[in-house]
Design a protein around this motif. Structure first.
Motif, PDB file in Angstrom:
ATOM      1  N   HIS A   1     193.008  29.131  92.202  1.00 51.98           N
ATOM      2  CA  HIS A   1     191.744  27.098  92.473  1.00 51.98           C
ATOM      3  C   HIS A   1     192.610  26.017  92.485  1.00 51.98           C
ATOM      4  O   HIS A   1     191.719  25.417  93.129  1.00 51.98           O
ATOM      5  N   GLU A   2     193.236  25.400  91.613  1.00 45.61           N
ATOM      6  CA  GLU A   2     193.717  24.699  91.658  1.00 45.61           C
ATOM      7  C   GLU A   2     194.640  23.736  93.014  1.00 45.61           C
ATOM      8  O   GLU A   2     195.209  22.982  93.060  1.00 45.61           O
ATOM      9  N   ILE A   3     195.230  25.275  92.889  1.00 46.83           N
ATOM     10  CA  ILE A   3     196.704  24.575  94.205  1.00 46.83           C
ATOM     11  C   ILE A   3     195.109  24.762  96.038  1.00 46.83           C
ATOM     12  O   ILE A   3     195.306  24.181  96.165  1.00 46.83           O
ATOM     13  N   LEU A   4     194.065  25.644  96.073  1.00 47.55           N
ATOM     14  CA  LEU A   4     193.295  25.556  96.730  1.00 47.55           C
ATOM     15  C   LEU A   4     192.783  23.751  96.112  1.00 47.55           C
ATOM     16  O   LEU A   4     192.208  23.182  97.611  1.00 47.55           O
ATOM     17  N   VAL A   5     192.780  23.740  95.616  1.00 49.01           N
ATOM     18  CA  VAL A   5     191.789  22.125  94.891  1.00 49.01           C
ATOM     19  C   VAL A   5     192.794  21.330  96.263  1.00 49.01           C
ATOM     20  O   VAL A   5     192.620  19.891  96.147  1.00 49.01           O
ATOM     21  N   THR A   6     193.962  21.227  95.347  1.00 48.99           N
ATOM     22  CA  THR A   6     195.232  20.234  95.906  1.00 48.99           C
ATOM     23  C   THR A   6     195.435  20.028  97.797  1.00 48.99           C
ATOM     24  O   THR A   6     194.960  19.377  97.677  1.00 48.99           O
TER      25      THR A   6
END
Length: 75
Positions: free
Chosen positions: A37-42
């Motif tokens: 999820h953090e990768i998608l947000v970044t």
């Protein structure tokens, strides 16, 4: 030209399993996808205002892009 249409059946069948993997519901892949999820947000935060989406996934990145007000154009 549409990209990846020959793989549409594979992606359609795989989408449910893929979502389970990225949500940490499969212990075998939990470590691999722990920061998904953090990768998608970044990625979404770093994307420009307009993004060309060729639709070869389950829509998780597209969802994040739209949440951030990006204009998403399908191929």
């Amino acid at each position: 030209m549409k990209m990846g249409r020959e793989f549409l059946d594979i992606f359609t069948g795989w989408a449910k399993d893929y979502d389970a993997f990225v949500q940490g519901k499969d212990a075998e892949y939990a470590d691999v996808f722990k920061d998904y999820h953090e990768i998608l947000v970044t990625i979404s935060d770093r994307a420009g205002e307009a993004v060309v989406e060729f639709g070869s996934g389950t829509g998780n990145l597209t969802t994040e892009l739209l949440k951030r007000g990006k204009k998403v154009y399908p191929c």
